[in-house]
Motif scaffolding. Sequence first.
Motif, PDB file in Angstrom:
ATOM      1  N   GLU A   1     -15.070   7.159  -9.313  1.00 30.10           N
ATOM      2  CA  GLU A   1     -16.469   7.227  -8.913  1.00 30.10           C
ATOM      3  C   GLU A   1     -16.703   8.183  -7.752  1.00 30.10           C
ATOM      4  OE1 GLU A   1     -18.645   3.588  -8.877  1.00 30.10           O
ATOM      5  OE2 GLU A   1     -17.280   2.627 -10.296  1.00 30.10           O
ATOM      6  N   LEU A   2     -15.712   8.393  -6.894  1.00 28.02           N
ATOM      7  CA  LEU A   2     -15.847   9.373  -5.819  1.00 28.02           C
ATOM      8  C   LEU A   2     -15.364  10.748  -6.257  1.00 28.02           C
ATOM      9  CD1 LEU A   2     -16.070   6.669  -4.217  1.00 28.02           C
ATOM     10  CD2 LEU A   2     -14.863   7.824  -2.355  1.00 28.02           C
ATOM     11  N   ARG A   3     -14.688  10.796  -7.378  1.00 29.15           N
ATOM     12  CA  ARG A   3     -13.997  12.000  -7.852  1.00 29.15           C
ATOM     13  C   ARG A   3     -13.148  12.581  -6.726  1.00 29.15           C
ATOM     14  NH1 ARG A   3     -13.381  17.116  -9.894  1.00 29.15           N
ATOM     15  NH2 ARG A   3     -12.871  17.058 -12.102  1.00 29.15           N
ATOM     16  N   ALA A   4     -12.201  11.755  -6.304  1.00 24.05           N
ATOM     17  CA  ALA A   4     -11.274  12.116  -5.231  1.00 24.05           C
ATOM     18  C   ALA A   4      -9.867  11.742  -5.646  1.00 24.05           C
ATOM     19  CB  ALA A   4     -11.653  11.380  -3.943  1.00 24.05           C
ATOM     20  N   VAL A   5      -8.891  12.444  -5.107  1.00 19.65           N
ATOM     21  CA  VAL A   5      -7.499  12.033  -5.270  1.00 19.65           C
ATOM     22  C   VAL A   5      -7.234  10.907  -4.274  1.00 19.65           C
ATOM     23  CG1 VAL A   5      -5.097  12.718  -4.914  1.00 19.65           C
ATOM     24  CG2 VAL A   5      -6.658  14.222  -6.158  1.00 19.65           C
ATOM     25  N   VAL A   6      -6.694   9.794  -4.753  1.00 21.47           N
ATOM     26  CA  VAL A   6      -6.432   8.638  -3.907  1.00 21.47           C
ATOM     27  C   VAL A   6      -4.926   8.465  -3.768  1.00 21.47           C
ATOM     28  CG1 VAL A   6      -6.743   6.151  -3.600  1.00 21.47           C
ATOM     29  CG2 VAL A   6      -8.571   7.522  -4.624  1.00 21.47           C
ATOM     30  N   VAL A   7      -4.460   8.364  -2.529  1.00 20.88           N
ATOM     31  CA  VAL A   7      -3.044   8.131  -2.236  1.00 20.88           C
ATOM     32  C   VAL A   7      -2.944   6.738  -1.621  1.00 20.88           C
ATOM     33  CG1 VAL A   7      -1.017   8.924  -0.973  1.00 20.88           C
ATOM     34  CG2 VAL A   7      -2.674  10.593  -1.861  1.00 20.88           C
ATOM     35  N   SER A   8      -2.479   5.772  -2.410  1.00 15.70           N
ATOM     36  CA  SER A   8      -2.393   4.380  -1.973  1.00 15.70           C
ATOM     37  C   SER A   8      -1.002   4.125  -1.405  1.00 15.70           C
ATOM     38  CB  SER A   8      -2.675   3.435  -3.145  1.00 15.70           C
ATOM     39  OG  SER A   8      -2.651   2.087  -2.741  1.00 15.70           O
ATOM     40  N   VAL A   9      -0.929   3.847  -0.107  1.00 14.22           N
ATOM     41  CA  VAL A   9       0.346   3.812   0.620  1.00 14.22           C
ATOM     42  C   VAL A   9       1.005   2.441   0.498  1.00 14.22           C
ATOM     43  CG1 VAL A   9       1.465   4.193   2.853  1.00 14.22           C
ATOM     44  CG2 VAL A   9      -0.625   5.466   2.261  1.00 14.22           C
ATOM     45  N   ASN A  10       2.250   2.430   0.070  1.00  8.37           N
ATOM     46  CA  ASN A  10       3.028   1.191   0.016  1.00  8.37           C
ATOM     47  C   ASN A  10       3.848   1.068   1.302  1.00  8.37           C
ATOM     48  OD1 ASN A  10       3.653  -1.080  -1.941  1.00  8.37           O
ATOM     49  ND2 ASN A  10       5.688  -0.504  -1.278  1.00  8.37           N
ATOM     50  N   TYR A  11       3.140   0.760   2.390  1.00  8.38           N
ATOM     51  CA  TYR A  11       3.777   0.678   3.704  1.00  8.38           C
ATOM     52  C   TYR A  11       4.696  -0.545   3.791  1.00  8.38           C
ATOM     53  CZ  TYR A  11      -0.148  -2.572   4.437  1.00  8.38           C
ATOM     54  OH  TYR A  11      -1.051  -3.592   4.308  1.00  8.38           O
ATOM     55  N   ARG A  12       5.615  -0.516   4.736  1.00 10.16           N
ATOM     56  CA  ARG A  12       6.562  -1.614   4.914  1.00 10.16           C
ATOM     57  C   ARG A  12       5.856  -2.859   5.457  1.00 10.16           C
ATOM     58  NH1 ARG A  12      10.600   1.405   8.759  1.00 10.16           N
ATOM     59  NH2 ARG A  12       8.599   2.397   9.281  1.00 10.16           N
ATOM     60  N   LEU A  13       6.312  -4.020   5.014  1.00 11.82           N
ATOM     61  CA  LEU A  13       5.642  -5.277   5.335  1.00 11.82           C
ATOM     62  C   LEU A  13       6.398  -6.072   6.397  1.00 11.82           C
ATOM     63  CD1 LEU A  13       4.679  -6.493   1.731  1.00 11.82           C
ATOM     64  CD2 LEU A  13       3.243  -5.234   3.361  1.00 11.82           C
ATOM     65  N   ALA A  14       5.639  -6.839   7.160  1.00 16.34           N
ATOM     66  CA  ALA A  14       6.193  -7.808   8.101  1.00 16.34           C
ATOM     67  C   ALA A  14       6.547  -9.082   7.334  1.00 16.34           C
ATOM     68  CB  ALA A  14       5.156  -8.102   9.187  1.00 16.34           C
ATOM     69  N   PRO A  15       7.413  -9.924   7.868  1.00 18.79           N
ATOM     70  CA  PRO A  15       8.028  -9.843   9.195  1.00 18.79           C
ATOM     71  C   PRO A  15       9.292  -8.983   9.253  1.00 18.79           C
ATOM     72  CG  PRO A  15       8.669 -11.890   8.154  1.00 18.79           C
ATOM     73  CD  PRO A  15       7.722 -11.221   7.203  1.00 18.79           C
ATOM     74  N   ASP A  16       9.773  -8.497   8.098  1.00 20.49           N
ATOM     75  CA  ASP A  16      10.963  -7.644   8.141  1.00 20.49           C
ATOM     76  C   ASP A  16      10.692  -6.355   8.911  1.00 20.49           C
ATOM     77  OD1 ASP A  16      12.354  -9.497   6.666  1.00 20.49           O
ATOM     78  OD2 ASP A  16      11.925  -8.540   4.743  1.00 20.49           O
ATOM     79  N   HIS A  17       9.444  -5.890   8.850  1.00 18.99           N
ATOM     80  CA  HIS A  17       9.070  -4.651   9.530  1.00 18.99           C
ATOM     81  C   HIS A  17       7.799  -4.918  10.326  1.00 18.99           C
ATOM     82  CE1 HIS A  17      12.039  -2.528   7.090  1.00 18.99           C
ATOM     83  NE2 HIS A  17      11.557  -3.185   6.053  1.00 18.99           N
ATOM     84  N   ARG A  18       7.985  -5.258  11.581  1.00 20.51           N
ATOM     85  CA  ARG A  18       6.853  -5.594  12.444  1.00 20.51           C
ATOM     86  C   ARG A  18       6.193  -4.333  13.004  1.00 20.51           C
ATOM     87  NH1 ARG A  18       6.678 -10.911  14.563  1.00 20.51           N
ATOM     88  NH2 ARG A  18       8.359 -12.271  13.812  1.00 20.51           N
ATOM     89  N   PHE A  19       5.131  -4.565  13.802  1.00 18.98           N
ATOM     90  CA  PHE A  19       4.502  -3.480  14.538  1.00 18.98           C
ATOM     91  C   PHE A  19       5.579  -2.638  15.223  1.00 18.98           C
ATOM     92  CE2 PHE A  19       3.445  -1.998  18.795  1.00 18.98           C
ATOM     93  CZ  PHE A  19       2.291  -1.271  18.599  1.00 18.98           C
ATOM     94  N   PRO A  20       5.501  -1.295  15.142  1.00 17.77           N
ATOM     95  CA  PRO A  20       4.432  -0.475  14.571  1.00 17.77           C
ATOM     96  C   PRO A  20       4.779   0.126  13.217  1.00 17.77           C
ATOM     97  CG  PRO A  20       5.730   0.861  16.049  1.00 17.77           C
ATOM     98  CD  PRO A  20       6.417  -0.483  15.990  1.00 17.77           C
ATOM     99  N   ALA A  21       5.630  -0.532  12.416  1.00 19.43           N
ATOM    100  CA  ALA A  21       6.148   0.071  11.179  1.00 19.43           C
ATOM    101  C   ALA A  21       5.031   0.525  10.244  1.00 19.43           C
ATOM    102  CB  ALA A  21       7.056  -0.924  10.460  1.00 19.43           C
TER     103      ALA A  21
END
Length: 333
Positions: free
Chosen positions: A116-136
């Motif tokens: 609907e926006l006609r944009a390329v979307v990059v959906s980031v699979n960032y690391r999750l807590a609690p294994d990777h806390r702030f600021p991961a």
Amino acid sequence: MPSLPWRVRVQLAALKLVHRRDGSIRRLLFSLGDLKAAINATHTCNHTLLSLTVRSGDITIDASSGLWARVFSPYSSADADAPPVPVVVYFHGGGFVLLSAASRPYDAFCRRICRELRAVVVSVNYRLAPDHRFPAAYDDGVATLHYLDTNALPADMVTVPIDLSSCFLAGDSAGGNIAHHVAQRWASMSAARLRVAGAVLIQPFFGGEERTDAEVELDRVTALSVAVTDHYWREFLPEGATRDHPAARVCGDVVELADAFPPAMVVVGGLDLLKDWKARYAEALRGKGKPLVVVEYPDAFHGFHAFPELADAGKLVEEMKLFVQEHSSKRGV
């Protein structure tokens, strides 16, 4: 709560079951319900003059940390002559501890944004807590922008030209929090080819030690509760930190914003127990003279955007489209 479609009521009830009374997560139960969408799936939307297909695929951003992203690209027969399209870097929600870029609700939502926006979307699979806390999670967001700034997206995945001077950060809940902090970090860095043109924060996850009126009034109205949000902060913040940590309490005069911090769109739901924190965040942006639009949906609960059956979810995508169109540059890269 307003009257909701039965499918939405069932899914909200299921989300409540995922959390115990103290806010902790029933991991096995959650894993059974977190269904994943396959890559390379396509969806075609037939318009009067155009048949638009969305293609998806996964890219590795940093093999050493396991960071990857799902890329959604619009495709049509007119792509050869199309002008460059903006890029939306999206951060999913889940309290920093749940879900992924492959989770079906986020695959579907990012596909919808792409179409609907006609944009390329990059959906980031960032690391999750609690294994990777702030600021991961913030590090992963900045790493994704560095990747886009220095690498071309695979030609077999993205067939349209992209405009890296029109890159938008977007995210919901914890992802909205990440979008803010990544925008601040990037704005504080030296000039790069990639320009963050705007940030869309959908019900961003902010907080503090005090209890706001909304947190007291709307506790347990939907699947989200004070106990749940407290648990998420304990999992994500550095051990021993309080909710007044700068990652969570993003409001007031103490908040630092770079001169180049981008225009922001903040989405607020009237039935979201965290809405007071969003209002304080908006006040902080205004107080520092930052361009801002606040979009409010009085009957919206936390996470409403993930339910395409709801009219407000469609209205949100239209508002995002207008915001991106207003702030996109006219330069191609």
